[in-house]
Design an enzyme around this catalytic site. Structure first.
Site, PDB file in Angstrom:
ATOM      1  N   SER A   1      15.906  76.019  77.374  1.00 52.29           N
ATOM      2  CA  SER A   1      16.868  74.949  77.636  1.00 52.29           C
ATOM      3  C   SER A   1      16.764  74.283  79.001  1.00 52.29           C
ATOM      4  O   SER A   1      17.418  73.275  79.240  1.00 52.29           O
ATOM      5  CB  SER A   1      18.296  75.476  77.458  1.00 52.29           C
ATOM      6  OG  SER A   1      18.621  75.503  76.093  1.00 52.29           O
TER       7      SER A   1
ATOM      8  N   SER B   1      18.946  72.640  75.711  1.00 50.45           N
ATOM      9  CA  SER B   1      20.321  72.193  75.779  1.00 50.45           C
ATOM     10  C   SER B   1      20.687  71.436  77.058  1.00 50.45           C
ATOM     11  O   SER B   1      21.680  70.719  77.065  1.00 50.45           O
ATOM     12  CB  SER B   1      21.253  73.405  75.655  1.00 50.45           C
ATOM     13  OG  SER B   1      21.093  74.268  76.765  1.00 50.45           O
TER      14      SER B   1
ATOM     15  N   LYS C   1      25.750  71.309  85.119  1.00 53.08           N
ATOM     16  CA  LYS C   1      25.798  71.458  83.656  1.00 53.08           C
ATOM     17  C   LYS C   1      27.178  71.972  83.268  1.00 53.08           C
ATOM     18  O   LYS C   1      27.700  72.894  83.914  1.00 53.08           O
ATOM     19  CB  LYS C   1      24.697  72.436  83.212  1.00 53.08           C
ATOM     20  CG  LYS C   1      24.549  72.569  81.695  1.00 53.08           C
ATOM     21  CD  LYS C   1      23.387  73.495  81.308  1.00 53.08           C
ATOM     22  CE  LYS C   1      23.197  73.567  79.796  1.00 53.08           C
ATOM     23  NZ  LYS C   1      22.060  74.431  79.396  1.00 53.08           N
TER      24      LYS C   1
END
Ligand SMILES: [Mg+2]
Ligand SMILES: [Zn+2]
Lengths: 498, 494, 100
Positions: free
Chosen positions: B184, B160, B79
């Site tokens: 998330s 997210s 990420k």
């Protein structure tokens, strides 16, 4: 205690002062990172990724900084808060990489304490006052901006960014410039004793925010101003005086004091307003979520307490009571930790040489240190810390006086030579032939000559003008170039003059 | 042989160790698949060479007979919230475009040390603020899933960690890192039919992860099944002296401890999560989950988490407050974007840089956070929210006196189409209504696939455990996984 | 509590976000919507409740006072510190001239 009053056109005014002192905590590394704290490094070399607030960097507190703040708190008799935490103070400035300063607002490490200040140098016991300490908290220092290296840019150096500070906040108990100066000086003394701050004000290790307001004696507090970053005892006194005067004049002219931040200009000896931004006061403090509550164990606090040295007030009392020094001398010798340390080594060495208790030699050592060595060093523009004469060297000199090898006046010459050459007292006395004589035969011969040369004065003396005795002593000493034992001279003279 | 890119982390690890295939073969297969999936926009940058370098190293070690790490030969997605040395790290924000960290985050370093390789930096909601991956400066991530109505509506991969979820679901990587501040990891996992676990707050170091809300942020793995999550988490977790909130605890052998037998375990069903108008398919999948856990031997008990309703509003005070402060460092002075209009002074530069660099949702949260911390409002908003947070954590504490884990839906609905909720911030926030309470309480929580809804979109079930009981959460997840028989995968259209 | 344009402008300035008049207008109802929604927290009786300070019971660890003990959090890394700077000159970060 005489009360300090400002004479205005409309009457007397009282000044009310509180000090917020920022003291750099003595530590090898920064409060929240491993970067070094030493003064004077190349720009941005003592900066870690943490101090530069790189994305994802996190603070981890330095145990030594916490320990030193606790020790400082204990030294001013303060309550140590076993549960404290760090808060963020949010504002934007180029010397503040995170966009916030990690500080302590809601739960400071150290609570209330107090400091005793002396207002009479001649007798520190005579006029004392207690100044309350409201709190001591630990926080980060900011970086430094340089404005004069480029025509359109300021340069940022983050070497200081993240260095640990203690903010020591007094109560508004101070009522005069002298008290403000005495408070700051005493605080510096204590910090240096404790070893939690080096007290180097010219390097920025200690600086004071001076909060000043004025009021009619005994009435409600007036609006205060805060003059930032004042970096000497003298300037703090000047700020109190000039800012109080400014406020009195302003009020008496029908104006109003605005709560604002000011700067001191030493050249003009006045404070001036720092154009404050309209939102400058909204720091949006909140607990730093990167840091958990700081919980102290009793054992940690007790270790801190046990590690404290004898503090200045206690030492001063001991010098008076156990060593028999005058309050004045005790005050002078304990005003700085280095002086006291020097004195104690001197007394110990002198006592050992003489084989007598320290109390027997303390007074002589104190007198010599204060009136002889300080004076001589002063002339050379040097301090005790870089004195060419060591305490052991001083003790040797004192021993030579005590055993009658040299007189007090010769000792002055010997000290000068010691400072000049770095040689020991004994070597100098030997080389320069400064040994005093106690040989009664030799002295008697000189006395006889002095009395013969001054027959008229002898008659006057015998006629009752006893004050002339000193004259005969002086003449004898002079004739012997100071090298006769004054006690022997005295005795022989009395005998001869009947 | 099956396609390498269909293999799980465990299978790749074991295959590389056994010499069934080389690590380089694995890396090449995934690199090719990543390169062919640009339509999903799951990666902000790809790093095929990094993946190959790591693979060569593993192959070399194996050839030399050296012991291999726990993730040797497994290429993963990172990420883009984790700082990676020498590789652009942006948090999907323009303000960090071009930022090349000179350091490696603790979690990513642990993964590389265990023999994993990096396929690239995964897209996300900007500064992890969002639930649909529509706030990234680098464009939306498109979920590989589509509704079964034959249409081609671009679906949200959740957020997210939407790049992570999309990439795993599309078999671009077998596993990826995620971060979870208020759902998330779990919500995007649920949206894409994969698994993901947010461990107990403090298990994974936050050092080197771009901060959103420090008291909530927690890294965790996302992968296709529970075992892979356990393997990844074992590597990612662990005490880090550089993070003051890191837990000084040994990392349990979660993979070895996997056991789907729920005999003697009590599963709590929070009645407050059965909200009015709960999506019928979601409600049904929840009932399925209850039945599966019962079948695995668990006793089902009803529990109460009375302050559930207040979790989301508390979160939307606390998280923006922390974010408004955490994001103050993006000021154009030391790294990232600098916007210096003619004649601008320092403060003008800050305002211009931050206006140009932050996206709309980030600005919205900074403003909310600034407001709730400002003079006169701090106690009414922030202090009150932190008190409510105490009550929410207490709710869980009391509930765990009656059960070992809690079962609930991960999200109130399946994935929605891109653009369907982006106009209304509040509607978007409500997506995390079931995920946020565990975040506020710092508890381990995971999402596992539970089936498809009537539109053919994945649904997730959430398991929440006691502090430090990741094992209990993983085991309940495993029990569901074994019974859900979730084998659906998105049909390749990209 | 609701915000008006002036308040949002003030918050934006505190947060150092330049906003146009148009953006400001759009933000007011949006923020008011969110604020009205979070205000339901006011209903909760929090008498005697302490605000949360550590989500998992844990207290602050302190590190030893050693310079550069961990190179990742130590100094002497000027190149790394300045590597991404928009304006690095002579070892400093450059910013528009500040008049103090
Ligand atoms: Mg101050
Ligand atoms: Zn301060």
């Amino acid at each position: 205690m005489s009360e300090y009053r400002i004479q205005g056109m409309t009457g007397e005014w009282e000044v009310v002062v509180g000090l917020e002192v920022h003291a750099q905590v003595t530590s090898n590394s920064k409060l929240f990172s491993g970067a070094a704290t030493a003064f004077g490094a190349e720009p941005n070399t003592q900066v870690s990724l943490v101090d530069a607030a790189m994305p994802g960097m996190l603070p981890v507190p330095n145990a030594e900084c916490i320990r030193q703040a606790v020790r400082t708190g204990l030294a001013v008799g303060a309550q140590i808060n076993k549960w404290s935490r760090f808060d963020r103070k949010n504002y934007f400035y180029a010397d503040l990489p995170q966009g916030y300063q990690i500080s302590q607002l809601y739960h400071p490490l150290v609570g209330e304490g107090e400091i005793e200040i002396s207002l009479d140098d001649k007798n520190p016991e005579a006029d004392v006052k207690r100044i309350g300490i409201e709190r001591i908290h630990v926080e980060q220092d900011a970086g430094k901006l340089m404005h004069d290296q480029h025509p359109t840019m300021s340069y940022v150096d983050l070497n200081r960014s993240g260095v640990a500070l203690m903010e020591i906040v007094s109560r508004p108990d101070i009522r005069s410039p002298v008290e403000a100066g005495a408070y700051l000086a005493k605080l510096r003394t204590i910090l240096r004793y404790v070893g939690s701050c080096d007290g180097n004000m010219d390097q920025g290790s200690m600086r004071a925010d001076v909060n000043v307001s004025v009021r009619r004696p005994g009435e409600e507090l007036g609006t205060r101003t805060e003059t930032k970053n004042v970096n000497s005892v003298r300037f703090v006194m000047a700020v109190v005086e000039s800012e109080a005067r400014r406020q009195v004049d302003l009020i008496e002219d029908g104006g109003r004091v605005v709560q604002e931040t000011r700067l001191y200009d030493p050249d003009k000896n006045e404070t001036r307003s720092m154009r404050s931004k309209e939102d400058a006061h909204d720091y949006r403090y909140f607990p730093d979520p990167d840091l958990l509550p700081l919980v102290l164990e009793d054992a940690f606090i007790e270790e801190c307490r046990a590690s404290l040295p004898e503090l200045p007030d206690a030492k001063r009392h001991r010098y008076e009571n156990a060593l028999g020094l005058t309050p004045y001398a005790a005050g002078v010798l304990t005003a700085d930790v280095e002086t006291a340390r020097w004195f104690e080594v001197l007394v110990a060495a002198a006592a050992e040489k003489a084989g007598k208790p320290e109390a027997d030699l303390a007074k002589q050592a104190s007198n010599w240190l204060i009136s002889e060595l300080f004076g001589a060093l002063n002339k050379l523009g040097r301090s005790l810390e870089d004195s060419p004469v060591s305490p052991a060297g001083g003790a040797e000199l004192l021993a030579l006086i005590a055993d009658g090898t040299i007189s007090g006046s010769i000792a002055k010459q010997v000290l000068e030579k010691m400072l000049e050459t770095g040689d020991s007292a004994a070597v100098i006395v030997e080389r320069e032939g400064l040994k005093q004589t106690s040989d009664t035969g030799a002295i008697e011969a000189v006395i006889d000559k002095v009395l013969a040369d001054n027959a008229a004065k002898v008659e006057e003396y015998k006629g009752g003008k006893e004050a002339l005795f000193g004259f005969f002593v002086g003449q004898t000493m002079k004739a012997m170039q100071g090298k006769s034992n004054p006690q022997v001279v005295n005795e022989l003279l009395r005998k001869k003059l009947g | 042989m099956t396609n390498i890119t269909d293999l799980t982390v465990a299978a790749i690890r074991d295959g590389v160790a056994a010499g069934t295939f080389s690590a380089v073969e694995v890396a090449e297969a995934f690199n090719a698949r990543v390169a062919a999936a640009q339509a999903l926009n799951a990666f902000i940058v790809t790093t095929p060479d990094a993946a190959l370098d790591a693979a060569r190293k593993v192959d070399g070690m194996r050839a030399a007979g050296n012991a291999l790490g726990k993730l040797a030969g497994v290429p993963i997605g990172m990420k883009d919230l984790f700082a990676t040395r020498g590789v652009q790290t942006t948090a999907a924000s323009h303000i960090l475009e071009g930022f090349t960290p000179q350091y490696e985050s603790t979690v990513s370093q642990k993964l590389w040390d265990a023999g994993a390789g990096m396929l690239g930096k995964l897209n996300l909601d900007q500064f992890a603020m969002g639930s649909s991956n529509e706030t990234s400066y680098f464009g939306n991530v498109i979920s590989p899933w589509r509704r079964s109505d034959g249409g081609n509506t671009a679906m949200a991969p959740g957020g997210s960690s939407g790049g992570s979820s999309a990439a795993i679901a599309a078999r671009l990587c077998p596993a990826a890192t995620g971060t979870d501040t208020g759902g998330s990891i779990r919500q995007p996992a649920a949206f894409t039919g994969i698994s993901g676990i947010k461990p107990t707050y403090g298990r994974c170091s936050r050092w080197g992860i771009v901060a959103f809300a420090s008291s909530l942020d927690q890294a965790g793995p996302m992968a296709r099944d529970v075992r892979d999550c356990a393997i990844m988490l074992e590597v990612m977790a662990g005490f880090d002296p550089k993070d003051s909130t890191s837990l000084d605890l040994a990392v349990p052998a979660w993979e070895a401890g996997l056991n789907g037998d729920m005999k003697g375990k009590k599963v709590g069903i929070p009645k407050e999560y059965r909200v009015d108008g709960l999506d019928a398919d979601v409600a049904k999948s929840w009932d399925d989950g209850i039945a599966w856990l019962k079948d695995a031997g668990a006793e089902i008990v009803e529990i109460s988490l009375p302050h559930t309703k207040y979790a989301l509003p508390a979160y939307y005070i606390i998280a923006p407050a922390e974010a408004s402060s955490n994001l103050a460092r993006y000021d154009g002075v030391r790294y990232g974007l600098r916007d210096l209009p003619d004649g601008a002074n320092l403060q003008d530069m800050y305002a211009a840089t931050r206006a140009a660099g932050f996206g709309a949702e980030v600005k919205r949260r900074i403003l909310i956070g600034t407001y709730v911390l400002s003079a006169g409002f701090y106690d009414a908003y922030y202090t009150q929210a932190q008190k409510v947070r105490t009550l929410i954590a207490r709710d869980f504490e009391l509930a765990f006196q009656h059960c070992d884990v809690i079962l609930a839906p991960t999200a109130p609905t399946a994935a929605f189409g891109l653009g369907e909720k982006s106009a209304d911030p509040l509607a978007m926030y409500l997506n995390d209504v079931f995920a946020v309470p565990a975040s506020l309480a710092g508890l381990p929580a995971m999402s596992v696939p539970a089936g498809l809804n009537r539109e053919g979109l994945p649904l997730g079930l959430q398991i929440v455990g006691r502090p430090f009981d990741e094992q209990g959460v993983l085991n309940a997840g495993l029990a569901i996984e074994a019974r859900a028989g979730f084998t659906a995968k998105p049909e390749q259209w990209w | 509590m609701s915000v008006d344009t002036a308040t949002v402008a003030k918050i934006a300035s505190l947060a150092r976000l330049k906003v146009s008049a148009g953006e400001l207008e759009a933000m007011v109802p949006e923020l008011n919507g969110i604020l009205a929604w979070v205000e339901q927290l006011g209903e909760v009786d929090v008498t005697g409740v302490e605000p949360m300070t550590a989500v998992i019971p844990n207290t602050l660890r302190l590190r030893a006072d050693v310079i550069n003990a961990d190179p990742l959090t130590g100094g002497d890394v000027r190149d790394a510190v300045l590597a991404n700077a928009p304006a690095a000159e002579h070892g400093f970060f450059g910013v528009p001239k500040v008049i103090e």
